[in-house]
Design a protein around this motif. Sequence first.
Motif, short mmCIF file in Angstrom:
data_model
loop_
_atom_site.label_atom_id
_atom_site.label_comp_id
_atom_site.label_asym_id
_atom_site.label_seq_id
_atom_site.Cartn_x
_atom_site.Cartn_y
_atom_site.Cartn_z
N ARG A 22 -36.24 -16.98 -52.73
CA ARG A 22 -36.54 -18.33 -52.27
C ARG A 22 -38.04 -18.48 -52.02
N LEU A 23 -38.64 -17.44 -51.45
CA LEU A 23 -40.08 -17.49 -51.19
C LEU A 23 -40.86 -17.56 -52.49
N LEU A 24 -40.33 -16.90 -53.53
CA LEU A 24 -41.05 -16.87 -54.80
C LEU A 24 -41.03 -18.21 -55.52
N THR A 25 -40.24 -19.19 -55.05
CA THR A 25 -40.32 -20.51 -55.65
C THR A 25 -41.22 -21.42 -54.84
N ARG A 26 -41.84 -20.89 -53.78
CA ARG A 26 -42.77 -21.71 -53.00
C ARG A 26 -44.18 -21.51 -53.53
N PRO A 27 -44.98 -22.60 -53.57
CA PRO A 27 -46.32 -22.45 -54.15
C PRO A 27 -47.30 -21.71 -53.25
N ASP A 28 -47.03 -21.64 -51.93
CA ASP A 28 -48.06 -21.11 -51.03
C ASP A 28 -47.88 -19.64 -50.67
N ILE A 29 -46.77 -19.05 -51.09
CA ILE A 29 -46.48 -17.70 -50.62
C ILE A 29 -47.44 -16.67 -51.21
N GLY A 30 -47.84 -16.90 -52.46
CA GLY A 30 -48.75 -15.95 -53.11
C GLY A 30 -50.06 -15.84 -52.36
N ALA A 31 -50.58 -17.00 -51.91
CA ALA A 31 -51.85 -17.02 -51.19
C ALA A 31 -51.72 -16.29 -49.87
N PHE A 32 -50.58 -16.48 -49.21
CA PHE A 32 -50.36 -15.82 -47.91
C PHE A 32 -50.34 -14.31 -48.08
N LEU A 33 -49.55 -13.84 -49.05
CA LEU A 33 -49.46 -12.40 -49.28
C LEU A 33 -50.81 -11.84 -49.74
N CYS A 280 -59.93 -21.77 -54.39
CA CYS A 280 -59.07 -21.85 -53.20
C CYS A 280 -57.78 -22.60 -53.51
N ALA A 281 -57.92 -23.75 -54.17
CA ALA A 281 -56.75 -24.57 -54.46
C ALA A 281 -55.81 -23.86 -55.43
N VAL A 282 -56.37 -23.20 -56.44
CA VAL A 282 -55.53 -22.50 -57.41
C VAL A 282 -54.83 -21.32 -56.74
N VAL A 283 -55.57 -20.58 -55.91
CA VAL A 283 -54.94 -19.49 -55.16
C VAL A 283 -53.83 -20.07 -54.29
N TYR A 292 -48.20 -30.20 -58.61
CA TYR A 292 -47.60 -29.09 -57.87
C TYR A 292 -48.70 -28.36 -57.12
N GLY A 293 -48.42 -27.94 -55.89
CA GLY A 293 -49.42 -27.20 -55.14
C GLY A 293 -49.17 -27.32 -53.65
N SER A 294 -50.06 -26.72 -52.87
CA SER A 294 -49.83 -26.66 -51.44
C SER A 294 -51.15 -26.63 -50.68
N VAL A 295 -51.22 -27.41 -49.60
CA VAL A 295 -52.41 -27.40 -48.75
C VAL A 295 -52.43 -26.16 -47.87
N ILE A 296 -51.25 -25.74 -47.41
CA ILE A 296 -51.15 -24.52 -46.60
C ILE A 296 -51.60 -23.32 -47.44
N GLY A 297 -51.15 -23.29 -48.69
CA GLY A 297 -51.57 -22.20 -49.58
C GLY A 297 -53.07 -22.20 -49.76
N ALA A 333 -54.18 -15.29 -59.44
CA ALA A 333 -53.53 -16.48 -58.88
C ALA A 333 -52.94 -17.34 -59.98
N VAL A 334 -53.69 -17.52 -61.07
CA VAL A 334 -53.18 -18.36 -62.16
C VAL A 334 -51.93 -17.73 -62.77
N MET A 335 -51.97 -16.39 -62.94
CA MET A 335 -50.79 -15.70 -63.49
C MET A 335 -49.58 -15.92 -62.58
N LEU A 336 -49.79 -15.76 -61.28
CA LEU A 336 -48.69 -15.91 -60.32
C LEU A 336 -48.16 -17.34 -60.31
N ASN A 337 -49.10 -18.30 -60.35
CA ASN A 337 -48.69 -19.72 -60.35
C ASN A 337 -47.80 -20.03 -61.54
N THR A 338 -48.18 -19.52 -62.72
CA THR A 338 -47.39 -19.78 -63.91
C THR A 338 -45.98 -19.25 -63.72
N LEU A 339 -45.90 -18.06 -63.15
CA LEU A 339 -44.60 -17.45 -62.88
C LEU A 339 -43.78 -18.33 -61.94
N ILE A 340 -44.42 -18.75 -60.84
CA ILE A 340 -43.71 -19.53 -59.82
C ILE A 340 -43.29 -20.89 -60.38
#
Lengths: 348, 271
Positions: A22-33, A280-283, A292-297, A333-340
């Motif tokens: 479930r976390l892996l479908t959120r846009p901001d989790i990658g940035a947090f980790l 920052c925004a892409v991360v 698609y994207g997240s301000v928290i991320g 980040a771009v690779m991860l975003n594509t995955l998500i």
Amino acid sequence: MSTAAPPVASDERLVAIGLGKRLLTRPDIGAFLGAIAVFLGFSYFARDVNWFGDPAIWASWSDQAAQYGIVAVPVALLMIGGEFDLSAGVMIGSSGLLLGYLATHADMNIWPAMVIVLLFGLTIGFLNGITVVKTRLPSFIVTLATFFILQGVNAALTLKLTGQTAIQDIDTAGGFDSARRWLASEITQYDFKVKVLWWVGLTIVGAWLLSKARFGNWIYSAGGDPVAARNIGVPVARTKVMLFMMTSGVASLMGIIEALELRSMQSKEGIGLEFIFIICAVVGGCLLTGGYGSVIGTFFGAAMLGMVQLGIVFAQWDSNWTFTFQGVILFLAVMLNTLIRNRAQKAR
Amino acid sequence: MIVAGEIGNGAPHLLQVENISKYFGSVVALNDVSAHANAGEVTCILGDNGAGKSSFIKIVSGVHEQDEGRMLVDGEDVRFHSPRDARARGIATVYQDLAMCPLMSIWRNFFLGEEPTKWRGPFSRLDVALAKRTAREQMAQMGIDVRDPEQPVGTLSGGERQAVAIARAIYFGARVLILDEPTSALGVKQAAIVLRYILQARDRGIGVIFITHNPHHAFPVGDHFILLNRGRVIGDYEKGTVTRDELVRQMAGGAELEALTHELEGLTASE
């Protein structure tokens, strides 16, 4: 409604999805980790300083992160709305220089001067936005032009007016100390910057706007499918113009903060930061295609870049490696975003 | 005597177009076309590519204005200058692209452009709970049990996406629902599901105009059938007065199809 929806809990087709998935479908989790990973990494490589326990270390990297994160908030919203603003960096310099000019050469009190600078920022943003919307040119090109125009103006006008490449002695203006207290002072014995609070505050406002306001729905749809959104009645053009105005307006605020903090303004200030905001925004999970994207991320993206900047200094590496780090982070980040994104679209 | 614009019992049609023509420069897109839609009925507009189906939709939904002929809603003369005018009269169009953003959730798409808010002024915010509940309820009325309104629309099947668009149009006050080739991009099973949504909309008292090139999809759900070819009406049948085979034959252009069949048989024979 006669056929009321059945209660959510009893739907047998709602399979319990594991927390990880479930976390892996959120846009901001990658940035947090990623931010945590960078923090742990430098707490090892720069172990001469105490990353965990020393508040002064937190104060210095958060200062750097706020430098990136404040403008990254509207840049992220703009990217979710499907557009770029390459003039966001140079706007910091233009705004700081304008404030300095008004304060030192026009002998204005700093408070009304700040109002004028913010109006200037909103005007540039409006011009960017209206040009993109009316000409339907890519915002990449339009704001690249704005970037170069302002870069030239900053350097040429500063030299012509002052005979130097910077405007000095901004602190001679009336009201300077009270303005500095609100925007650019240190708030604890460890020199935590008040602008960190601005960063956190703007992130909360931006995140609220995106997820809880009507405008947020319009931002998503303006970037996701502008034609569909327009057909269904979303004011796409107005949404985009407002996003450009928010971006330039916040860049002006950042210019004011810098001018108050440094008490002087270099004519080259801010140039190059436009790409940092985008990183920052892409991360933070924002797609380059919008929608698609997240301000928290984005908040965690800025935190990550702030840590990298300071970590390299504390680890006593050559600071030129900062760029390499930023590049690697962007790529990952771009690779991860594509995955998500693919997961979000094909979640079944 | 039956006055123009009335059904037999004296009530006006929900929507009626009379002798409509549309020209694009020297091209005659529609020539003297008449059709009507009644509440709780399905009107099928059948035609091959270039028959004038799109021009017909665009005039009825207010994208284009007709050059000749008139349009009546509830027996009243109307003229649409924009899709907004048509929508204000309760005429909603679901286009093939469905006007949806695939990465946005079901409830966000459902209320796109018409978001429910609570509180006023600067604190005005989306009523997310209401939006989710309504989206679920409306989808339930279409016979779809939405698992999770937060699901991105991109994860739905083609038929389910169609259902979201139809449910949305009905919820926002559509009385006439124009469906532009809703089954053309779908597999057999999904197409059957969409046909069921059409019947569901009909049973809720909506006048459905079902645009398609597939007589096999039109026949089981239609109450009347209007066949277009080269911008003209070449057939106008009530349900029960025409067989499926007759529709197929007319659609394919009758004699042309027979010639083509012979030709194809000739090809296979010569191998």
